[in-house]
Design an enzyme around this catalytic site. Structure first.
Site, PDB file in Angstrom:
ATOM      1  N   CYS A  25      46.657 -36.908  28.959  1.00 39.43           N
ATOM      2  CA  CYS A  25      47.915 -37.535  29.374  1.00 39.43           C
ATOM      3  C   CYS A  25      48.547 -36.802  30.559  1.00 39.43           C
ATOM      4  O   CYS A  25      49.382 -37.371  31.273  1.00 39.43           O
ATOM      5  CB  CYS A  25      48.903 -37.557  28.213  1.00 39.43           C
ATOM      6  SG  CYS A  25      48.323 -38.477  26.781  1.00 39.43           S
ATOM      7  N   ASN A  77      45.793 -35.902  17.674  1.00 42.81           N
ATOM      8  CA  ASN A  77      46.018 -34.600  17.044  1.00 42.81           C
ATOM      9  C   ASN A  77      46.377 -34.744  15.574  1.00 42.81           C
ATOM     10  O   ASN A  77      45.936 -33.942  14.731  1.00 42.81           O
ATOM     11  CB  ASN A  77      47.114 -33.850  17.802  1.00 42.81           C
ATOM     12  CG  ASN A  77      46.577 -33.155  19.046  1.00 42.81           C
ATOM     13  OD1 ASN A  77      45.943 -32.115  18.963  1.00 42.81           O
ATOM     14  ND2 ASN A  77      46.811 -33.760  20.200  1.00 42.81           N
TER      15      ASN A  77
END
Length: 462
Positions: free
Chosen positions: A47, A314
């Site tokens: 990102c 995550n």
């Protein structure tokens, strides 16, 4: 008793979070961990690539959370530049190719984690593989783009064409603008940011125009034209041709599940692997999957969807690692929250768009308000538009979209919590949100939208 072997395919967020969490719960005597990563980097923030390309992030290594050496210090046998090319589920083994030596070999497993991520959509069009055409999914991709930009040297009037106007597209448009390029964004849709309703996407379009970014809607790319040196020179669409020194693909990503498909593992309607709440692949006791290669449950729509975000990856890894390591964890689903920006314009959304609600058979009302991020009299107050969607009759919150400046994006978190809790818009009007003139008007924009949504529900006979 011999240690069990966990094999992890993919060395980024989900895969290495799973490996690390499993290692915390079980030592090397109880669990051997072998991880394969086909690229050059592990545990990095994809990102953050647009901000590295723009120069806001100074160095590539700033995006790396943990290096291969750091993983190995934790007793994880991490094999870089090694791609898993075949999965033998009945034989409980994977076939790997060492990209440096060309060697292939099989490795057995007791437990398997698939975290193969996603790949940029790259249409099969003439010239799409030309020099100067770049996707931006991995650090390798980002480095290749920067090398390509450096290759342009001091060329004047440099022109960048970004194909696609979703999150990746608008972020890369900003990156190219920051680097001094003349930027054109080619968008097939009615407005940029198809994750928003068109009326909110129009606000993004207007703001991008104001920043000096040319956005062409309804423009489907037909081919990439090249110069005598084989490098991209123009991008042809059904709406015209646009000169380009570099092309960045921001069309979106697809789950990287070819390996799993070939092995007969279940995939959903969006091409992602299907898992249960424990992130275990449906129908396979000792195989887990997480990150951008899976589909997740949409808690608002009640169906699966594919969302490629590091936050989810995550979390998936933590859940998988806990379950593999003998603990317990679940991932119940998402409400579809995402934020982005183009220069100082902030864009946020959570929950359903109007067309999403229609697609699952929900009837709804909408409310759109214009406000400011601070008290109107406080210096620096900037405009903000909030759109709220609520279910007809019940008033249940279905979705929120925000476009503005001055802290607009993170306001969507209030709506994300309300969606997760199943709140109605009437219940939202009583939320005890923080207030002080530097941070919010007396009535926060989200609460103003909720009040208007309540009136819309009542006016519709709810």
């Amino acid at each position: 008793m011999a240690a069990e072997r966990l094999v992890v395919i993919g060395g980024d967020a989900a895969g290495m979070s799973a490996a690390s969490q499993a290692r915390r719960l079980k030592g090397p005597d109880a669990l051997e961990i072998v991880a394969f990563e086909r690229g050059h980097f592990t545990s990095y923030s994809a990102c953050g690539i647009p901000y590295w390309v723009s120069g806001d992030v100074e160095a590539r290594d700033d995006l790396i959370a943990r290096t291969p050496e750091e993983h190995r210090e934790r007793d994880i046998d991490l094999r870089m530049r090694t791609e898993v090319t075949e999965l033998d589920v009945p034989g409980r083994r994977v076939k790997a190719l060492d990209r440096e030596s060309g060697e292939t070999y099989w490795t057995g497993y007791d437990k398997l984690v698939i975290a193969t991520g996603a790949r940029p959509v790259r249409p099969a069009l003439p010239g799409m593989d030309a020099a100067g055409v770049h996707g931006v999914q991995t650090l390798d991709d980002g480095q290749a783009l920067l090398d390509s930009l450096d290759g342009l040297g001091a060329k004047e009037n440099r022109r960048a064409v970004v194909v696609g106007a979703g999150y990746i597209g608008v972020e890369m448009a900003e990156a190219m603008l920051t680097r001094g390029f003349e930027v054109t964004v080619l968008n097939r849709g009615e407005q940029p940011m198809a994750t928003l309703d068109p009326d909110m996407g129009r606000l993004v379009h207007e703001a991008m125009d104001g920043l000096g970014i040319t956005t062409v809607n309804g423009a489907a790319v037909t081919k990439i034209l090249t110069g005598p040196d084989g490098r991209v020179s123009e991008v042809a669409t059904d709406a015209g041709t646009y000169p380009a020194d570099v092309v960045v693909l921001g069309i979106g990503v697809e789950p990287e599940t070819a390996l799993a498909r070939e092995a007969g593992l279940p995939v959903g309607p969006h091409g992602g692997l299907l898992t249960d709440l424990a992130m275990r692949v449906v129908g396979h006791e000792d195989i887990w999957a997480g990150g951008d290669c899976v589909e997740v449950q949409d808690l608002v729509a009640g169906r699966t969807r594919h969302i490629a975000l590091g936050t989810h990856a995550n979390k998936h890894g933590q859940v998988i690692g806990s379950n593999v390591g003998g603990g317990y964890g679940t991932f119940p689903g998402v409400v579809g929250t995402a934020v982005s920006k183009v220069c100082d314009l902030e864009i946020a959304r959570t929950g359903l768009r109007e067309k999403d609600a229609r697609a699952v058979g929900l009837r709804y009302v909408t409310a759109t308000v214009e406000s400011t991020g601070r008290a109107g009299y406080y210096p620096g107050a900037k405009p903000m538009t909030v759109k709220m969607i609520a279910e007809l009759r019940t008033g249940r919150l279905l979705g929120v979209q925000i476009v503005g400046r001055d802290g607009a994006a993170k306001r969507v978190d209030v709506a994300a919590v309300a969606l997760t809790a199943g709140m109605t818009v009437e219940q939202m009007t009583a939320l005890d949100l923080g207030y002080a003139p530097p941070f919010s008007p007396v009535w926060d924009p989200v609460l103003v939208a909720a009040r208007k949504a309540v009136a819309a529900v009542r006016g519709a006979g709810g």
